[in-house]
Design an enzyme around this catalytic site. Structure first.
Site, PDB file in Angstrom:
ATOM      1  N   LYS A 111      39.247  63.276  66.748  1.00 21.21           N
ATOM      2  CA  LYS A 111      40.381  62.809  67.771  1.00 21.21           C
ATOM      3  C   LYS A 111      41.662  63.754  67.505  1.00 21.21           C
ATOM      4  O   LYS A 111      42.276  64.039  68.619  1.00 21.21           O
ATOM      5  CB  LYS A 111      40.551  61.410  67.406  1.00 21.21           C
ATOM      6  CG  LYS A 111      41.879  60.813  68.058  1.00 21.21           C
ATOM      7  CD  LYS A 111      42.297  59.643  68.103  1.00 21.21           C
ATOM      8  CE  LYS A 111      43.062  59.388  66.769  1.00 21.21           C
ATOM      9  NZ  LYS A 111      44.672  59.706  66.836  1.00 21.21           N
ATOM     10  N   ASN A 112      42.018  63.820  66.297  1.00 22.02           N
ATOM     11  CA  ASN A 112      43.219  64.638  66.123  1.00 22.02           C
ATOM     12  C   ASN A 112      43.074  66.020  66.354  1.00 22.02           C
ATOM     13  O   ASN A 112      44.284  66.721  66.497  1.00 22.02           O
ATOM     14  CB  ASN A 112      43.778  64.288  64.493  1.00 22.02           C
ATOM     15  CG  ASN A 112      44.408  63.059  64.422  1.00 22.02           C
ATOM     16  OD1 ASN A 112      44.376  62.080  65.374  1.00 22.02           O
ATOM     17  ND2 ASN A 112      44.769  62.634  63.243  1.00 22.02           N
TER      18      ASN A 112
ATOM     19  N   CYS B 116      56.654  54.136  65.397  1.00 19.58           N
ATOM     20  CA  CYS B 116      55.347  53.769  65.521  1.00 19.58           C
ATOM     21  C   CYS B 116      55.313  52.538  64.709  1.00 19.58           C
ATOM     22  O   CYS B 116      56.164  52.119  64.021  1.00 19.58           O
ATOM     23  CB  CYS B 116      54.496  54.619  65.568  1.00 19.58           C
ATOM     24  SG  CYS B 116      54.115  54.958  63.805  1.00 19.58           S
TER      25      CYS B 116
ATOM     26  N   ARG C 123      59.107  57.736  63.288  1.00 22.35           N
ATOM     27  CA  ARG C 123      58.143  59.024  63.214  1.00 22.35           C
ATOM     28  C   ARG C 123      59.184  60.128  64.075  1.00 22.35           C
ATOM     29  O   ARG C 123      59.094  60.219  65.388  1.00 22.35           O
ATOM     30  CB  ARG C 123      56.744  58.939  63.749  1.00 22.35           C
ATOM     31  CG  ARG C 123      55.914  58.244  62.878  1.00 22.35           C
ATOM     32  CD  ARG C 123      54.626  57.888  63.479  1.00 22.35           C
ATOM     33  NE  ARG C 123      53.854  59.053  63.440  1.00 22.35           N
ATOM     34  CZ  ARG C 123      52.549  59.096  63.706  1.00 22.35           C
ATOM     35  NH1 ARG C 123      52.113  58.028  64.424  1.00 22.35           N
ATOM     36  NH2 ARG C 123      51.796  60.186  63.832  1.00 22.35           N
TER      37      ARG C 123
ATOM     38  N   ASP D  72      45.464  59.342  56.308  1.00 22.48           N
ATOM     39  CA  ASP D  72      44.635  58.512  57.141  1.00 22.48           C
ATOM     40  C   ASP D  72      43.581  57.690  56.577  1.00 22.48           C
ATOM     41  O   ASP D  72      42.667  57.111  57.284  1.00 22.48           O
ATOM     42  CB  ASP D  72      44.114  59.455  58.516  1.00 22.48           C
ATOM     43  CG  ASP D  72      45.440  59.724  59.621  1.00 22.48           C
ATOM     44  OD1 ASP D  72      46.446  59.087  59.388  1.00 22.48           O
ATOM     45  OD2 ASP D  72      45.131  60.585  60.220  1.00 22.48           O
TER      46      ASP D  72
ATOM     47  N   ARG E  99      41.145  53.554  70.074  1.00 18.94           N
ATOM     48  CA  ARG E  99      41.871  54.676  70.486  1.00 18.94           C
ATOM     49  C   ARG E  99      41.161  55.761  69.434  1.00 18.94           C
ATOM     50  O   ARG E  99      41.336  56.928  69.691  1.00 18.94           O
ATOM     51  CB  ARG E  99      43.209  54.710  69.965  1.00 18.94           C
ATOM     52  CG  ARG E  99      44.339  53.725  70.787  1.00 18.94           C
ATOM     53  CD  ARG E  99      45.419  53.648  70.510  1.00 18.94           C
ATOM     54  NE  ARG E  99      46.067  55.093  70.194  1.00 18.94           N
ATOM     55  CZ  ARG E  99      47.211  55.527  69.587  1.00 18.94           C
ATOM     56  NH1 ARG E  99      48.065  54.461  69.655  1.00 18.94           N
ATOM     57  NH2 ARG E  99      47.639  56.621  69.634  1.00 18.94           N
TER      58      ARG E  99
HETATM   59  C1  UD1 Z   1      49.326  63.732  62.536  1.00 14.44           C
HETATM   60  C2  UD1 Z   1      48.219  62.718  62.821  1.00 14.44           C
HETATM   61  C3  UD1 Z   1      48.083  61.578  61.970  1.00 14.44           C
HETATM   62  C4  UD1 Z   1      48.483  61.837  60.551  1.00 14.44           C
HETATM   63  C5  UD1 Z   1      49.643  62.866  60.296  1.00 14.44           C
HETATM   64  C6  UD1 Z   1      49.633  63.195  58.900  1.00 14.44           C
HETATM   65  C7  UD1 Z   1      47.657  63.382  65.080  1.00 14.44           C
HETATM   66  C8  UD1 Z   1      47.456  62.855  66.631  1.00 14.44           C
HETATM   67  N1  UD1 Z   1      48.056  62.825  64.109  1.00 14.44           N
HETATM   68  O1  UD1 Z   1      50.373  63.093  63.034  1.00 14.44           O
HETATM   69  O2  UD1 Z   1      46.933  60.896  62.287  1.00 14.44           O
HETATM   70  O3  UD1 Z   1      48.662  60.805  59.667  1.00 14.44           O
HETATM   71  O4  UD1 Z   1      49.402  64.031  61.073  1.00 14.44           O
HETATM   72  O5  UD1 Z   1      48.581  63.856  58.459  1.00 14.44           O
HETATM   73  O6  UD1 Z   1      47.170  64.301  64.825  1.00 14.44           O
HETATM   74  N2  UD1 Z   1      58.111  64.614  60.265  1.00 14.44           N
HETATM   75  C9  UD1 Z   1      59.406  64.973  60.455  1.00 14.44           C
HETATM   76  N3  UD1 Z   1      59.768  65.503  61.647  1.00 14.44           N
HETATM   77  C10 UD1 Z   1      59.413  65.925  62.745  1.00 14.44           C
HETATM   78  C11 UD1 Z   1      57.686  65.665  62.370  1.00 14.44           C
HETATM   79  C12 UD1 Z   1      57.251  64.984  61.264  1.00 14.44           C
HETATM   80  O7  UD1 Z   1      60.331  64.448  59.520  1.00 14.44           O
HETATM   81  O8  UD1 Z   1      59.689  66.426  63.699  1.00 14.44           O
HETATM   82  C13 UD1 Z   1      57.485  64.060  59.002  1.00 14.44           C
HETATM   83  C14 UD1 Z   1      56.977  62.772  59.108  1.00 14.44           C
HETATM   84  O9  UD1 Z   1      57.821  61.747  59.344  1.00 14.44           O
HETATM   85  C15 UD1 Z   1      55.769  62.868  58.123  1.00 14.44           C
HETATM   86  C16 UD1 Z   1      55.664  64.167  57.995  1.00 14.44           C
HETATM   87  O10 UD1 Z   1      56.463  64.823  58.527  1.00 14.44           O
HETATM   88  O11 UD1 Z   1      56.752  62.009  56.960  1.00 14.44           O
HETATM   89  C17 UD1 Z   1      54.314  64.407  58.419  1.00 14.44           C
HETATM   90  O12 UD1 Z   1      53.973  64.193  59.736  1.00 14.44           O
HETATM   91  P1  UD1 Z   1      53.099  64.980  60.689  1.00 14.44           P
HETATM   92  O13 UD1 Z   1      52.311  65.735  60.155  1.00 14.44           O
HETATM   93  O14 UD1 Z   1      54.025  65.581  61.667  1.00 14.44           O
HETATM   94  O15 UD1 Z   1      52.442  63.665  61.603  1.00 14.44           O
HETATM   95  P2  UD1 Z   1      51.840  63.865  63.161  1.00 14.44           P
HETATM   96  O16 UD1 Z   1      51.363  65.251  63.346  1.00 14.44           O
HETATM   97  O17 UD1 Z   1      52.697  63.202  63.910  1.00 14.44           O
END
Ligand code: UD1
Length: 434
Positions: A22-23, A123, A128, A317, A411
């Site tokens: 999915k991701n 979320c 996030r 995850d 989902r």
């Molecule tokens: C993706 C995955 C999710 C998984 C996560 C971490 C998808 C659709 N989702 O989510 O299932 O749990 O990676 O492996 O692929 N952060 C910031 N600022 C930003 C973006 C992120 O501070 O602009 C922080 C987040 O709060 C978190 C960390 O970075 O603490 C990692 O998040 P991120 O890797 O971005 O997660 P997602 O890509 O949203």
């Protein structure tokens, strides 16, 4: 609404097949927008998130067909015709259903030089942020403004330009989003502390197949030399690593001692060393043979403490599922969450089923009860991985466990009840009123 009703105590045995990731599927779909023509992606999971993102793409004028004509020869194929994109927006109604819609920012900036994308909200497990995504686009020269909950982004005259960008913390989503925009920027972009997750690697390989010049995939420094344009492509999505990890945990708790669960269609390398090492330490034997992982049930699971971190660290995850496994272990363990510190919404529900877990800030202490069954009851969750952890708990509970709000599972887990039922689990889907 639908719920899953699981009658606990049945042995899980036989085979389970892992579907497409999915991701990874979602960024591959975003990448398809960058090619001026028809791209075809195989091994796409049949999941609500894929249908939702298909609708996000359609808003732009792209034509998207998933499982074309429901032809038996193309059951997992998605076709994106991105030759006539004329609307540069991702509306709130769709983004609120799925945060990954925010990939439209990079995809539309990269392809069309402009984007209007709704900001995703918080979320279920807390805020996030998307600050790293926005800073990355600004570093590439995009002008970013906020307008009534929307990010309005525009490339400067002459287009986006390369930049040196450091992500802190490492972010899967921000790395992907900036790669989408940087692929057709002028000059070279270097991403420091970039995400090394397999999802990013496979997505980067699709960009390469489309003609992008990307190097350093799978490391924390990714370099993108911008090219004029990308071409459409035919590409294979990879297997879902979180689905594989979930099934390995399911086998550890629900496959009888000495019997086997064979998990097929997997990519075990994508799980990362930390998960595989932690699993090994539990004393539950598993064997990897190509795309097949065979797990053998045991009498006693050893307690193993884990700490989540970016790849190849233990995936956030999989920590909810791990906590269920640890309720069955022969002693105490801890689960430390460093990626999303508040991601423990499943714990109160597990405790209602008889588990002995205590949350202390970003750590869960689990007192394992050495195989003592949990108690079935109504449980509810607020996100995908927490929901599947409750399904796992249902496998080892006395009586029936009713996992409410199954739309979270739909989902991200393809045909979960069908797959579990095929491997011996008594599970059914029922409608109910809330
Ligand atoms: C993706 C995955 C999710 C998984 C996560 C971490 C998808 C659709 N989702 O989510 O299932 O749990 O990676 O492996 O692929 N952060 C910031 N600022 C930003 C973006 C992120 O501070 O602009 C922080 C987040 O709060 C978190 C960390 O970075 O603490 C990692 O998040 P991120 O890797 O971005 O997660 P997602 O890509 O949203």
């Amino acid at each position: 609404m639908d719920k899953l009703v699981i009658k606990g105590g049945n042995p899980l045995r036989g085979r389970l097949h892992v579907g497409g990731s999915k991701n990874t599927a979602l960024p591959l779909m975003a990448a398809a927008l960058l090619g001026d023509g028809v791209s075809t992606i195989h091994n796409m999971p049949v999941l609500q998130d894929v249908y939702t993102f298909a609708n996000v793409l359609r808003v732009t004028g792209a034509r998207v067909e998933f499982r074309p004509d429901f032809d038996a020869n193309t059951p997992d194929t998605l076709v994106v015709d991105a030759s006539s994109i004329n609307h540069f927006e991702a509306p709130y109604d769709l983004v609120k259903q799925m945060r990954a819609s925010f990939y439209m920012l990079g995809a539309l900036l990269g392809r069309c030089g402009q984007a209007r994308v709704s900001l995703p909200g918080g979320c279920a497990w807390g805020p996030r942020p998307v600050d790293l995504h926005l800073k990355g686009m600004e570093a590439l020269g995009a002008n970013i403004e906020m307008d009534q909950g929307y990010v309005v982004a525009e490339a400067p005259e002459g287009g986006l330009h390369g930049a040196h960008i450091r992500f802190e913390p490492s972010s899967v989503g921000a790395t992907i989003n900036v790669m989408l925009a940087a692929s057709t920027a002028n000059g070279t972009t270097v991403l420091d502390n970039a995400a090394a997750e397999p999802d990013v690697v496979v997505f980067g390989e699709m960009l390469q197949a489309m003609g992008a010049k990307v190097s350093g995939l799978g490391t924390t420094t990714i370099t993108i030399e911008g090219v004029d344009k990308l071409s459409p492509v035919e590409f294979n999505n990879c297997p879902d690593r979180i689905e594989l990890g979930t099934y390995m945990i399911a086998a550890a708790i629900a496959t009888p001692a000495g019997e086997e669960l064979v998990i097929t269609g997997a990519e075990p390398d994508h799980l990362g060393d930390d998960f595989l090492n932690a699993f090994r330490k539990t004393g539950v034997p598993f064997e990897i043979d190509g795309d097949t992982v065979t797990v053998t049930g045991v009498e006693t699971i050893q307690p193993v403490s884990i700490t989540t971190s970016p790849y190849p660290g233990f995936p956030t995850d999989l920590q909810a599922q791990w906590s269920v496994m640890m309720t069955q272990a022969n002693g105490a363990s801890s689960i430390t969450e460093t990626v999303y510190s508040d991601r423990f919404k499943h714990i109160p529900e597990l405790n209602r089923m008889g588990a002995a877990c205590r949350v202390d800030d970003h750590v869960v202490m689990v007192q394992g009860k050495n195989g003592t069954a949990l108690q079935g009851t109504n449980v509810m969750s607020t996100d995908l991985r927490a929901s599947v952890s409750l399904v796992l708990a249902g496998l080892i509970a006395e009586g029936e466990t009713h996992v409410l709000r199954v739309y979270h599972l739909d989902r991200g887990y393809e045909n979960l009840e069908g797959k579990l039922a095929g491997a011996g689990i008594d599970v059914r889907r029922e409608e109910y009123q809330e």
